[in-house]
Design a protein around this motif. Structure first.
Motif, PDB file in Angstrom:
ATOM      1  N   THR A 106       4.094 -13.653  10.722  1.00  0.00           N
ATOM      2  CA  THR A 106       3.273 -12.542  11.203  1.00  0.00           C
ATOM      3  C   THR A 106       4.090 -11.268  11.124  1.00  0.00           C
ATOM      4  O   THR A 106       5.283 -11.257  11.449  1.00  0.00           O
ATOM      5  N   ILE A 107       3.469 -10.185  10.658  1.00  0.00           N
ATOM      6  CA  ILE A 107       4.113  -8.883  10.496  1.00  0.00           C
ATOM      7  C   ILE A 107       3.686  -7.973  11.640  1.00  0.00           C
ATOM      8  O   ILE A 107       2.495  -7.906  11.973  1.00  0.00           O
ATOM      9  N   ARG A 108       4.624  -7.267  12.221  1.00  0.00           N
ATOM     10  CA  ARG A 108       4.294  -6.293  13.272  1.00  0.00           C
ATOM     11  C   ARG A 108       3.934  -4.968  12.615  1.00  0.00           C
ATOM     12  O   ARG A 108       4.765  -4.104  12.393  1.00  0.00           O
ATOM     13  N   GLY A 109       2.645  -4.806  12.310  1.00  0.00           N
ATOM     14  CA  GLY A 109       2.203  -3.605  11.616  1.00  0.00           C
ATOM     15  C   GLY A 109       1.860  -2.462  12.536  1.00  0.00           C
ATOM     16  O   GLY A 109       1.663  -1.330  12.080  1.00  0.00           O
TER      17      GLY A 109
ATOM     18  N   TYR B 291       1.224 -10.184   3.412  1.00  0.00           N
ATOM     19  CA  TYR B 291       0.093  -9.797   4.254  1.00  0.00           C
ATOM     20  C   TYR B 291      -1.234 -10.325   3.708  1.00  0.00           C
ATOM     21  O   TYR B 291      -1.535 -10.164   2.530  1.00  0.00           O
ATOM     22  N   GLN B 292      -1.993 -10.963   4.576  1.00  0.00           N
ATOM     23  CA  GLN B 292      -3.300 -11.571   4.317  1.00  0.00           C
ATOM     24  C   GLN B 292      -3.224 -12.843   3.484  1.00  0.00           C
ATOM     25  O   GLN B 292      -4.091 -13.704   3.601  1.00  0.00           O
ATOM     26  N   ASN B 293      -2.203 -12.950   2.642  1.00  0.00           N
ATOM     27  CA  ASN B 293      -2.050 -14.182   1.874  1.00  0.00           C
ATOM     28  C   ASN B 293      -1.417 -15.288   2.723  1.00  0.00           C
ATOM     29  O   ASN B 293      -1.864 -16.440   2.697  1.00  0.00           O
ATOM     30  N   PHE B 294      -0.393 -14.904   3.474  1.00  0.00           N
ATOM     31  CA  PHE B 294       0.322 -15.895   4.294  1.00  0.00           C
ATOM     32  C   PHE B 294       0.510 -15.418   5.739  1.00  0.00           C
ATOM     33  O   PHE B 294       1.227 -16.043   6.509  1.00  0.00           O
ATOM     34  N   THR B 295      -0.124 -14.295   6.087  1.00  0.00           N
ATOM     35  CA  THR B 295      -0.108 -13.774   7.450  1.00  0.00           C
ATOM     36  C   THR B 295      -1.538 -13.379   7.826  1.00  0.00           C
ATOM     37  O   THR B 295      -2.370 -13.139   6.947  1.00  0.00           O
TER      38      THR B 295
ATOM     39  N   SER C  99      -5.061  -9.447  10.965  1.00  0.00           N
ATOM     40  CA  SER C  99      -4.865  -8.610  12.150  1.00  0.00           C
ATOM     41  C   SER C  99      -3.450  -8.036  12.243  1.00  0.00           C
ATOM     42  O   SER C  99      -3.182  -7.177  13.092  1.00  0.00           O
ATOM     43  N   ASP C 100      -2.555  -8.458  11.381  1.00  0.00           N
ATOM     44  CA  ASP C 100      -1.171  -7.981  11.425  1.00  0.00           C
ATOM     45  C   ASP C 100      -1.064  -6.463  11.304  1.00  0.00           C
ATOM     46  O   ASP C 100      -0.121  -5.861  11.813  1.00  0.00           O
ATOM     47  N   ILE C 101      -2.012  -5.837  10.649  1.00  0.00           N
ATOM     48  CA  ILE C 101      -1.921  -4.402  10.383  1.00  0.00           C
ATOM     49  C   ILE C 101      -1.904  -3.585  11.674  1.00  0.00           C
ATOM     50  O   ILE C 101      -1.396  -2.467  11.702  1.00  0.00           O
ATOM     51  N   THR C 102      -2.452  -4.138  12.751  1.00  0.00           N
ATOM     52  CA  THR C 102      -2.442  -3.430  14.044  1.00  0.00           C
ATOM     53  C   THR C 102      -1.604  -4.155  15.091  1.00  0.00           C
ATOM     54  O   THR C 102      -1.590  -3.753  16.260  1.00  0.00           O
TER      55      THR C 102
ATOM     56  N   GLY D   5      -2.981  -0.795   1.286  1.00  0.00           N
ATOM     57  CA  GLY D   5      -3.064  -0.471  -0.127  1.00  0.00           C
ATOM     58  C   GLY D   5      -3.201   1.003  -0.438  1.00  0.00           C
ATOM     59  O   GLY D   5      -3.490   1.388  -1.579  1.00  0.00           O
ATOM     60  N   LYS D   6      -2.967   1.873   0.542  1.00  0.00           N
ATOM     61  CA  LYS D   6      -3.131   3.310   0.341  1.00  0.00           C
ATOM     62  C   LYS D   6      -1.832   4.002  -0.066  1.00  0.00           C
ATOM     63  O   LYS D   6      -1.832   5.184  -0.377  1.00  0.00           O
TER      64      LYS D   6
END
Length: 445
Positions: free
Chosen positions: A202-205, A250-254, A257-260, A415-416
């Motif tokens: 999980t990434i802390r985004g 991100y999204q592939n293996f996490t 919701s990680d983005i927030t 992706g921005k």
């Protein structure tokens, strides 16, 4: 927009430096010592930087013990949420409504001291009979990173970023715990099973993610310095290489919701049985212990760098600081020394799961029988470990991480923005902050 913001920052910094250089409210005008009558009680206000169900009761217990030993002093506890604590203290400094004493990260000391908000502790510390028991390296670090080399905080705990893993999932998958970055990325992919709502990482985004991201980057690259010949190493090719691979998880293996994700959301994902590995620090031990069985969580070091050695952030401590506006410096100092006593440090650090800075506590049995503490000491005691020092001394350091890096991380995840642009913006902001600091502090005209 960035240039406008930086121009404003320069004006603010000039005002701050002006106060410092003119000696405004200097050490010669320390707050008058309080002299309460024997039947009167003095009240001091203490702000905790990380309130919550695990830590608030610890502070309440320590305050209760302190008040029993010091019946003429009342301590009012105020808990601040972790991700907004710095902003709350910033606002208090601006309005002149600071507490008497607070729990303060080492990285906050340069900015707070330049804003003339903290009480220098050098004279108190020099007379303190227990001073030689506190980690001298941490004390010297706290003095080195502030512009006037004074002491503004006594560290009561030390931390280390590590990986918390689900060892039972590794056993099920017949995987060994990762020791290299290739093994880390491979484990993330192998342990992901979306059909069973399991993710490898999980990434802390969200808020505060920049600090963990920076530690991961340097742990990967093995780069030892933040600046080289006036240029930041943030956008080094090795960091580009790492982040492209890291953000691709991100999204592939996490989870999406990680983005927030903030700190609590990230930890909750791990503790609820959704996440196989999470990067945090040994200080989340209490949460894992409460939510999981002993065989379901384990601390392991971040993998060695591509150069072959561990990299840890220097100065990863939290201390007690006294604010200059206090009317009760003697009582505040008494509370500070109590928190740094053997009894208090042992209770706090054992409960939370972090490393005490009082040498008397390091010999206690719980230190020797705590696997996560042993993991941290393995890294710190390795003679090849590099202690990487971020530029805490820059007044804009925390602001850049909070505004440019946290938001930039979300832009890349959505992706921005490309990794290259993200790191270039980050490096440029730090280089501008360094130039301003050099012009106004190091070599003022």
């Amino acid at each position: 927009m960035l240039r406008k913001k930086q121009t404003t920052s320069v004006m603010v910094l000039i005002m701050i430096i002006g106060l410092v250089l003119t000696g405004c409210k200097g050490e010669d005008s320390l707050p008058q010592k309080s002299d309460p009558k024997e039947d009167e009680k003095v009240k001091i206000v203490f702000w905790d930087d990380n309130t919550g169900p695990q830590r608030t009761p610890i502070w309440e217990e320590l305050i209760n013990r302190f008040e029993k030993e010091n019946p003429t002093i009342d301590v009012e506890y105020v808990g601040l949420p972790k991700d907004s604590a710095k902003a709350r203290i910033d606002a208090a400094i601006a309005s002149g409504e600071t507490p008497d004493v607070a729990s303060v990260y080492a990285s906050w000391l340069p900015e707070f001291s330049m804003r003339d908000a903290l009480l220098p502790l050098d004279s108190y510390y020099s007379k303190w009979s227990e001073k030689d028991k506190i980690n001298s390296g941490a004390i010297e670090f706290n003095k080195r990173i502030v512009s006037n080399q004074k002491l503004y905080g006594i560290p009561y705990t030390q931390n280390l970023d590590i990986l918390w893993i689900r060892p039972d999932w590794f056993i099920e998958a017949n995987l060994k715990t990762p020791e290299t970055w290739d093994e880390f990325f491979g484990s993330v992919e192998t342990l992901t099973d979306k059909s069973n709502n399991r993710y490898g990482f999980t990434i802390r985004g969200g808020a505060g993610g920049s600090f963990q991201l920076q530690r991961m980057m340097y742990a990967y690259s093995g780069i030892e310095t933040y600046f080289k010949d006036g240029k930041s190493t943030i956008n080094d090719p090795k960091h580009v290489e790492f982040l492209k691979r890291y953000f691709a998880l991100y999204q592939n293996f996490t989870p999406i919701s990680d983005i927030t994700n903030d700190y609590r959301a990230m930890i909750a994902g791990f503790d609820s049985g959704t996440i196989a590995m999470v990067q945090h620090n040994i200080g989340s031990y209490a949460e894992h212990r409460e939510a999981l069985n002993p065989g379901q969580f384990q601390a392991i070091p971040l993998p060695r760098s591509v150069k072959g050695h561990y990299v840890a952030e220097d100065g990863n401590t939290i201390g007690i600081s006294i604010f200059k506006g206090t009317d009760h410096p003697e009582e505040a100092w008494k509370f500070l020394t109590f928190i740094n006593s053997k009894e208090a440090q042992s209770f706090w650090n054992q409960s939370v799961g972090q490393i005490p800075t009082n040498s008397d506590v390091l010999d206690e049995d719980w230190i020797k029988t705590s696997p996560h503490i042993q993991t941290a000491q393995k890294v710190y005691n390795d003679p090849n470990t590099i202690l990487f020092e971020p530029p805490f001394y820059l007044p804009e350091y925390r602001t850049i991480l909070n505004t440019i890096v946290d938001t930039g991380t979300q832009a890349v995840l959505s992706g921005k923005m490309t990794v290259e642009v993200f790191l270039d913006k980050w490096a440029e902001a730090m280089e501008d902050a360094q130039r301003q600091y050099d012009e106004l502090v190091v070599n003022p005209r």
